[in-house]
Design a protein around this motif. Structure first.
Motif, PDB file in Angstrom:
ATOM      1  N   LEU A 200      12.038  10.178   0.550  1.00 47.39           N
ATOM      2  CA  LEU A 200      12.150   8.898   1.236  1.00 47.39           C
ATOM      3  C   LEU A 200      11.713   9.007   2.697  1.00 47.39           C
ATOM      4  O   LEU A 200      11.175   8.044   3.269  1.00 47.39           O
ATOM      5  N   ALA A 201      11.921  10.154   3.312  1.00 48.86           N
ATOM      6  CA  ALA A 201      11.573  10.319   4.720  1.00 48.86           C
ATOM      7  C   ALA A 201      10.085  10.074   4.971  1.00 48.86           C
ATOM      8  O   ALA A 201       9.689   9.663   6.068  1.00 48.86           O
ATOM      9  N   ARG A 202       9.250  10.293   3.970  1.00 50.33           N
ATOM     10  CA  ARG A 202       7.814  10.039   4.142  1.00 50.33           C
ATOM     11  C   ARG A 202       7.566   8.551   4.380  1.00 50.33           C
ATOM     12  O   ARG A 202       6.717   8.176   5.209  1.00 50.33           O
ATOM     13  N   ASN A 203       8.279   7.692   3.663  1.00 47.14           N
ATOM     14  CA  ASN A 203       8.152   6.246   3.891  1.00 47.14           C
ATOM     15  C   ASN A 203       8.650   5.871   5.280  1.00 47.14           C
ATOM     16  O   ASN A 203       8.048   5.055   5.983  1.00 47.14           O
TER      17      ASN A 203
ATOM     18  N   GLU B  64       0.804  -1.225   0.000  1.00 50.44           N
ATOM     19  CA  GLU B  64       0.000   0.000   0.000  1.00 50.44           C
ATOM     20  C   GLU B  64       0.838   1.277   0.000  1.00 50.44           C
ATOM     21  O   GLU B  64       0.370   2.321  -0.491  1.00 50.44           O
ATOM     22  N   VAL B  65       2.046   1.223   0.543  1.00 50.06           N
ATOM     23  CA  VAL B  65       2.851   2.436   0.700  1.00 50.06           C
ATOM     24  C   VAL B  65       4.152   2.382  -0.095  1.00 50.06           C
ATOM     25  O   VAL B  65       4.448   3.298  -0.874  1.00 50.06           O
ATOM     26  N   LEU B  66       4.919   1.324   0.094  1.00 54.53           N
ATOM     27  CA  LEU B  66       6.275   1.309  -0.459  1.00 54.53           C
ATOM     28  C   LEU B  66       6.301   1.059  -1.960  1.00 54.53           C
ATOM     29  O   LEU B  66       6.881   1.839  -2.725  1.00 54.53           O
ATOM     30  N   SER B  67       5.703  -0.038  -2.398  1.00 49.78           N
ATOM     31  CA  SER B  67       5.768  -0.392  -3.812  1.00 49.78           C
ATOM     32  C   SER B  67       5.137   0.655  -4.730  1.00 49.78           C
ATOM     33  O   SER B  67       5.727   1.003  -5.759  1.00 49.78           O
ATOM     34  N   PRO B  68       3.971   1.205  -4.387  1.00 50.56           N
ATOM     35  CA  PRO B  68       3.380   2.192  -5.294  1.00 50.56           C
ATOM     36  C   PRO B  68       4.236   3.441  -5.495  1.00 50.56           C
ATOM     37  O   PRO B  68       4.105   4.123  -6.514  1.00 50.56           O
TER      38      PRO B  68
END
Length: 332
Positions: free
Chosen positions: A30-33, A14-18
């Motif tokens: 990247l800090a958002r992840n 839901e977060v990383l791959s998209p």
């Protein structure tokens, strides 16, 4: 509450791959992840819940790291350096040191990079010399990820007795601490830098622990196993594009060899070669669209290339060369 593997799978999907391509090209910070992973307690994944962690055992932590890396290698590589330092503080820090630092590290309020130079076998590239009130660091750490996103560095430096002194160093440039960005084949979103120390003072209360090289070497197989999860994560991303099947079966075999840790260097070499082969097949299957700048196949192929040298050691390198170019390693 979700179990750790289910949670990692959900966040990867839901977060990383998209957003992996956007992170890779710099369109997404990247800090958002990392903020999302901190919110879900992955910064202290192997710490018990009462310490602010997820309570993951080693095998679960390794699988979760693989799943997250399959979603976004840059995110998981940066997180992994922090987790290594958190584990060191939790396992070897004195009680007063743990009390001061562990809550922030576990929650991600305090984020750490890693400068492992002094822990690598061979002549030390980073030295710690006793000074009034603390230590002075001299030398360089060439592969420090997360610069600008971390607050401290877990630095390993050799002391006068050639032991490994682990120190928490403020991640701030100074006249005695300079950084130089590294432009890598892939994962540049990690903001990896070379850190150069020149008589850089670190207070005595920032000493985590001191270990002999033999004591450090005893934990190396597990460290190699966890680093192998990043390699498997890249392979996992390629296998998903290839539709599984025989590719997934080989991924499972590589994971089983790493988990067994009977010959961790050989297992790491096999995983690295498999990641390159799977990513190459994903590029071929993707045809023209697979080489576009924001396409997953070409990103995975670059990441697989990076994993060939990430956290490598001579035995892993020799195993990789033998698999990729038989006879090359023995000829060197």
């Amino acid at each position: 509450m979700e179990d750790i593997v289910t949670l990692a799978t959900r966040l990867a999907e839901e977060v990383l791959s998209p957003h992996a391509s956007a992170v890779d090209t710099g369109e997404r910070d990247l800090a958002r992840n990392l903020d999302v992973l901190a919110e879900h307690r992955f910064y202290g994944a192997m710490l018990p819940p009462e310490a602010g962690g997820l309570g993951a055992d080693p095998s679960t932590a390794a699988l979760a790291a693989e799943i997250l890396a399959g979603g976004c290698l840059s995110t998981t590589l940066t997180l992994g350096q922090h987790q290594g330092i958190t584990g060191l503080v939790a396992g070897q820090g004195a009680p007063h040191f743990r009390e001061r630092w562990l809550p922030g590290l576990a929650s991600g309020r305090v984020r750490s990079g890693a400068a492992f130079t002094g822990a690598i076998p061979g002549p030390p590239r980073l030295r710690a010399t006793a000074a009034p009130g603390g230590y002075r660091l001299d030398g360089a750490a060439p592969w420090v990820s997360g610069w600008g996103m971390v607050h401290v560095l877990g630095a390993a430096a050799r002391d006068e007795d050639d032991r490994i002194a682990w120190l928490l160093v403020d991640a701030e440039e100074a006249p005695t601490l300079r950084v130089r960005p590294q432009q890598m084949l892939a994962a540049n979103a990690t903001r990896t830098v070379t850190v150069e120390f020149e008589g850089h003072f670190v207070p005595a209360d920032r000493l985590v622990t001191v270990a002999t090289q033999a004591e450090h070497a005893a934990g190396e197989p597990f460290t190699k196993r966890l680093n192998g999860s990043l390699v498997l994560g890249v392979a996992r991303g390629a296998v998903e594009l290839l539709g599984g099947g025989a590719w997934r079966a080989e991924l499972d075999e590589c994971r089983a060899e790493l988990d067994a840790m009977a010959d961790i260097d050989a297992a790491r070499a096999r995983a690295g070669e498999f990641a390159v082969r799977a990513a190459t097949a994903a590029v071929v299957e993707g045809a023209g669209r697979g080489v576009l700048a924001d396409a997953a196949p070409q990103r995975l192929l670059r990441e697989a290339g990076l994993m060939l040298v990430f956290s490598s050691r001579p035995a892993i390198q020799a195993g990789l060369l033998e698999r990729l170019a038989p006879g090359t390693a023995s000829a060197q």
